[in-house]
Motif scaffolding. Sequence first.
Motif, PDB file in Angstrom:
ATOM      1  N   ALA A 239      20.976 -31.395 -49.042  1.00 46.46           N
ATOM      2  CA  ALA A 239      19.764 -31.254 -48.223  1.00 46.46           C
ATOM      3  C   ALA A 239      19.062 -32.589 -48.064  1.00 46.46           C
ATOM      4  O   ALA A 239      18.581 -32.927 -46.979  1.00 46.46           O
ATOM      5  N   LEU A 240      18.985 -33.375 -49.132  1.00 48.27           N
ATOM      6  CA  LEU A 240      18.351 -34.688 -49.033  1.00 48.27           C
ATOM      7  C   LEU A 240      19.156 -35.590 -48.115  1.00 48.27           C
ATOM      8  O   LEU A 240      18.597 -36.254 -47.239  1.00 48.27           O
ATOM      9  N   ALA A 241      20.474 -35.592 -48.268  1.00 46.21           N
ATOM     10  CA  ALA A 241      21.340 -36.449 -47.456  1.00 46.21           C
ATOM     11  C   ALA A 241      21.245 -36.101 -45.973  1.00 46.21           C
ATOM     12  O   ALA A 241      21.391 -36.978 -45.113  1.00 46.21           O
TER      13      ALA A 241
ATOM     14  N   TYR B  86      19.309 -47.315 -59.624  1.00 44.33           N
ATOM     15  CA  TYR B  86      20.764 -47.235 -59.492  1.00 44.33           C
ATOM     16  C   TYR B  86      21.362 -48.060 -58.364  1.00 44.33           C
ATOM     17  O   TYR B  86      22.574 -48.138 -58.234  1.00 44.33           O
ATOM     18  N   GLY B  87      20.532 -48.639 -57.517  1.00 44.37           N
ATOM     19  CA  GLY B  87      21.058 -49.469 -56.440  1.00 44.37           C
ATOM     20  C   GLY B  87      21.243 -48.714 -55.139  1.00 44.37           C
ATOM     21  O   GLY B  87      20.618 -47.679 -54.913  1.00 44.37           O
ATOM     22  N   ALA B  88      22.121 -49.237 -54.275  1.00 44.65           N
ATOM     23  CA  ALA B  88      22.304 -48.707 -52.926  1.00 44.65           C
ATOM     24  C   ALA B  88      23.412 -47.658 -52.879  1.00 44.65           C
ATOM     25  O   ALA B  88      24.487 -47.847 -53.453  1.00 44.65           O
ATOM     26  N   PHE B  89      23.121 -46.572 -52.148  1.00 43.32           N
ATOM     27  CA  PHE B  89      24.085 -45.506 -51.912  1.00 43.32           C
ATOM     28  C   PHE B  89      24.145 -45.309 -50.404  1.00 43.32           C
ATOM     29  O   PHE B  89      23.153 -44.934 -49.774  1.00 43.32           O
ATOM     30  N   LYS B  90      25.322 -45.577 -49.809  1.00 39.48           N
ATOM     31  CA  LYS B  90      25.469 -45.567 -48.353  1.00 39.48           C
ATOM     32  C   LYS B  90      26.263 -44.353 -47.891  1.00 39.48           C
ATOM     33  O   LYS B  90      27.333 -44.065 -48.428  1.00 39.48           O
ATOM     34  N   GLY B  91      25.730 -43.680 -46.888  1.00 40.28           N
ATOM     35  CA  GLY B  91      26.391 -42.514 -46.319  1.00 40.28           C
ATOM     36  C   GLY B  91      25.926 -41.238 -47.000  1.00 40.28           C
ATOM     37  O   GLY B  91      25.502 -41.244 -48.153  1.00 40.28           O
ATOM     38  N   ARG B  92      26.001 -40.149 -46.259  1.00 43.10           N
ATOM     39  CA  ARG B  92      25.476 -38.883 -46.768  1.00 43.10           C
ATOM     40  C   ARG B  92      26.154 -38.402 -48.039  1.00 43.10           C
ATOM     41  O   ARG B  92      25.490 -37.877 -48.938  1.00 43.10           O
ATOM     42  N   ALA B  93      27.466 -38.572 -48.143  1.00 43.18           N
ATOM     43  CA  ALA B  93      28.169 -38.112 -49.359  1.00 43.18           C
ATOM     44  C   ALA B  93      27.682 -38.875 -50.590  1.00 43.18           C
ATOM     45  O   ALA B  93      27.442 -38.277 -51.644  1.00 43.18           O
TER      46      ALA B  93
ATOM     47  N   GLY C 169      14.698 -40.078 -35.548  1.00 43.93           N
ATOM     48  CA  GLY C 169      14.062 -39.041 -36.354  1.00 43.93           C
ATOM     49  C   GLY C 169      14.676 -38.825 -37.725  1.00 43.93           C
ATOM     50  O   GLY C 169      14.255 -37.930 -38.461  1.00 43.93           O
ATOM     51  N   LEU C 170      15.670 -39.639 -38.091  1.00 45.80           N
ATOM     52  CA  LEU C 170      16.305 -39.545 -39.409  1.00 45.80           C
ATOM     53  C   LEU C 170      16.054 -40.829 -40.186  1.00 45.80           C
ATOM     54  O   LEU C 170      15.656 -41.845 -39.629  1.00 45.80           O
ATOM     55  N   PHE C 171      16.326 -40.797 -41.474  1.00 48.18           N
ATOM     56  CA  PHE C 171      16.170 -41.973 -42.325  1.00 48.18           C
ATOM     57  C   PHE C 171      17.406 -42.857 -42.185  1.00 48.18           C
ATOM     58  O   PHE C 171      18.507 -42.428 -42.485  1.00 48.18           O
ATOM     59  N   ALA C 172      17.212 -44.078 -41.739  1.00 49.56           N
ATOM     60  CA  ALA C 172      18.312 -45.046 -41.688  1.00 49.56           C
ATOM     61  C   ALA C 172      18.407 -45.775 -43.029  1.00 49.56           C
ATOM     62  O   ALA C 172      19.498 -46.035 -43.529  1.00 49.56           O
ATOM     63  N   GLU C 173      17.238 -46.099 -43.604  1.00 49.32           N
ATOM     64  CA  GLU C 173      17.198 -46.744 -44.921  1.00 49.32           C
ATOM     65  C   GLU C 173      15.970 -46.295 -45.676  1.00 49.32           C
ATOM     66  O   GLU C 173      14.895 -46.168 -45.094  1.00 49.32           O
ATOM     67  N   TYR C 174      16.172 -46.058 -46.968  1.00 49.04           N
ATOM     68  CA  TYR C 174      15.064 -45.730 -47.868  1.00 49.04           C
ATOM     69  C   TYR C 174      14.993 -46.836 -48.911  1.00 49.04           C
ATOM     70  O   TYR C 174      15.997 -47.156 -49.558  1.00 49.04           O
TER      71      TYR C 174
END
Length: 154
Positions: A21-23, A37-44, A108-113
Amino acid sequence: MDAKATLKEFCSAVERRDGKALAALFTEEGVYHDIFYGAFKGRAKIAELIDDWFYRTAQDFLWDMHDPVTDGRTLYARYTFSYKSNLPEAKGGRAMFEGVAIITLKDGLFAEYHEVANTATAFVDLNFAPERIAKIVAKQGAALKARPEMARHL
């Protein structure tokens, strides 16, 4: 985008351990830059951050976003975040810290947090040795220094 409702869903997804749901709030190639924890790229990978990494050493998360402000390209919100630690030195204690979420938006979506937070108080709450706190804070400072564009958000 209703910023307040979207941030409520963001926090709720973490609290209920629902990485999927967050992804879904992120673009396909979105990046979550976590202060620990650093960067996590992509929904998975973002779902993995929540479902696995967050809950590896903690539980009973509480997250609230306050006073969101957006211009349609960037969303800012102050937050309070706490959790019950599973780390041995914490002895089941609860850690809390405050920060600012800086979110780049795309369609309308998060590209980077990104986030900037004072985590030192949480480590004191968790009974970390002063030397360990100093190492963690130095690592976070180095990460911020390596991303000078984030300084404009401070």
